[in-house]
Each structure stands twice: as C-alpha cells, then as structure tokens.
Design an enzyme around this catalytic site. Structure first.
Site, short mmCIF file in Angstrom:
data_model
loop_
_atom_site.label_atom_id
_atom_site.label_comp_id
_atom_site.label_asym_id
_atom_site.label_seq_id
_atom_site.Cartn_x
_atom_site.Cartn_y
_atom_site.Cartn_z
CE LYS A 276 -15.10 24.38 -45.85
NZ LYS A 276 -13.69 24.62 -46.17
CB CYS B 43 -7.12 28.59 -40.86
SG CYS B 43 -8.31 28.23 -39.55
CB THR C 168 -15.98 22.15 -41.17
OG1 THR C 168 -16.70 22.28 -39.93
CG2 THR C 168 -16.98 21.96 -42.30
NE ARG D 27 -9.98 37.14 -43.66
CZ ARG D 27 -9.64 38.23 -42.97
NH1 ARG D 27 -10.47 38.73 -42.07
NH2 ARG D 27 -8.48 38.82 -43.16
CG ASP E 194 -7.05 35.66 -49.92
OD1 ASP E 194 -8.08 36.26 -50.28
OD2 ASP E 194 -6.94 35.08 -48.83
CG ASN E 195 -11.11 36.56 -53.93
OD1 ASN E 195 -10.99 36.15 -52.78
ND2 ASN E 195 -12.27 36.54 -54.58
CB SER F 263 -25.09 26.05 -42.89
OG SER F 263 -23.72 25.72 -43.10
CE1 TYR G 197 -17.28 26.91 -44.61
CE2 TYR G 197 -18.32 25.79 -42.76
CZ TYR G 197 -17.18 26.18 -43.43
OH TYR G 197 -15.95 25.84 -42.93
CG HIS G 198 -21.60 23.02 -42.15
ND1 HIS G 198 -22.31 23.98 -41.46
CD2 HIS G 198 -20.45 22.85 -41.48
CE1 HIS G 198 -21.61 24.36 -40.40
NE2 HIS G 198 -20.47 23.69 -40.39
CD GLN H 146 -10.88 22.14 -39.57
OE1 GLN H 146 -10.60 21.47 -40.56
NE2 GLN H 146 -11.76 23.14 -39.61
#
Length: 223
Positions: A185, A4, A137, A27, A23-24, A179, A181-182, A208
C-alpha cells in the site's frame, strides 16, 4: 466481490451508476486454501447479482479478470467501457496472510503492485481520464501512536541546500509499514504520485481505518 467492494458496488448501482465489477475471485480461493470461511454467509457471484436485480431491477455487470496478470484483458475492457471512474479494491487484503511465508509475501507483492500499475498504465495507454479511487489503509503509517496529526495530501518539508539556502519540498507523508501488505500500500502511493505528476491522472488514495460491520442498507435488501 470482497468485504468493501461488494457493498460499494451495490451502493453506487443504487444511486443509478452503471457498474462493472472486475474480480478474479482470489479472496475465495485464499479462503479455501486456508480452510477458512466467512462469519457471514457469502453467496456465489451469480446468486449475488441475480438477487440485486430481483430486489432493485438494476443490473451489475461482472468480468472475471486477473488485473495483475492479464493486462490485455484490462486494456480491452477499459477500451470497451471507457470508464469515468475506476474504484480499485482489487488487492490481497490481509496483513497476516502477507506474512505467513515466502510464497504469500511474493504473491502479495506481485498481485498488489502489478494490479495497481496495470490499471494506471491501461488508463494512460488508452488516453482515458477517469477519476481513480483507491482503498488504502491507515496501517501504512504504522501503529506507534505518536499523537501526530497526519496531513491530507502532501507534507511540506524544508531541506538545507547550497549557500545555506532552505529549499521547500512537498512530499508524501513518510510511511512505516509493519507487514508486506502494508508495504504494498505504501508502494501504491508512489505509483499514484508518479502517474498524477507525469500523466495528470486524477487520483484519490484513501487511507481509512478499519471498516466494521456485516450489513449495509443495500445488502439488507436480501438479508
């Protein structure tokens, strides 16, 4: 550098904005760790930036900084750039990876929460007034399919108090993360609420749905 963030950087650069990507490259490191690769070819950052300049004549700057661990570097960069907008995509972005094991769980929390907080804290420390845009998210609300319409902004609630009085409060819509991750957020939005209230930061937190596709108008220029 991500799915994204990269197209967004190109789009905004094409509109004439001065863009600096931070950015490091984590990913790519995680992909290598997992023995995985993208379904679509992804060139190196140097090659990507060179291709964009060749196609458009515009330059995008790049800084390799770990925003979760190197607060001084974040502070120095913000001081030098004085950004009017900070678009925050820089988080471990995979729910399955965040549940893979204890190491991945700890990394996701450490990276995502510390990164978000460092960006907010640096802005306040320098007295900046950027518009802070964060990619969240819809998954923070769970996947129960209750048929509810989730309101924009805050949810008005009414709580019984002393002497049978009813007190009105505006709260963030309750999350139901499935999760780690969620969960991060969900925790992000509490940080945003705090800094908006206490330091008057201007923050847009976008929750989104899933983003689909492999190309945008800008990425197709070098397809």
């Amino acid at each position: 550098d991500g799915f994204c963030g990269w197209p967004t950087a190109l789009h905004l650069s094409g509109l004439g904005h001065n863009i600096t990507i931070v950015d490091n490259m984590s990913r790519r490191d995680i992909d290598a760790e997992m023995g995985a690769d993208s379904l679509t070819p992804i060139a190196s950052m140097d090659d990507r930036l060179a291709a964009w300049k060749e196609q458009t004549g515009r330059t995008i700057a790049f800084e390799n900084i770990d925003v979760a661990r190197d607060f001084d570097a974040v502070l120095g960069l913000f001081d030098a750039l004085q950004p009017d907008t900070i678009i925050h995509f820089g988080e471990q972005r995979a729910a399955p990876y965040s549940m893979k094991g204890v190491g991945e769980k700890r990394y996701t929390v450490d990276n995502n929460i510390s990164g978000t907080h460092n960006l907010l804290a640096a802005s306040v420390e320098l007295g900046l007034d950027p518009h802070f845009v964060h990619l969240g998210t819809m998954g923070v609300y769970g996947y129960d399919d209750d048929g509810l319409e989730i309101p924009e902004g805050y949810l008005p609630v009414y709580v019984p108090g002393d002497d049978k009085q009813i007190m009105k409060r505006d709260i963030l819509y309750p999350t139901n993360p499935g999760s780690v991750y969620h969960m991060t957020k969900s925790m992000d939005q509490l940080l945003f609420q705090f800094y908006a209230k206490n330091d008057q930061l201007r923050i847009t937190d976008l929750h989104q749905g899933i983003v689909w596709g492999t190309q945008t108008d800008e990425t197709r220029l070098d397809a």
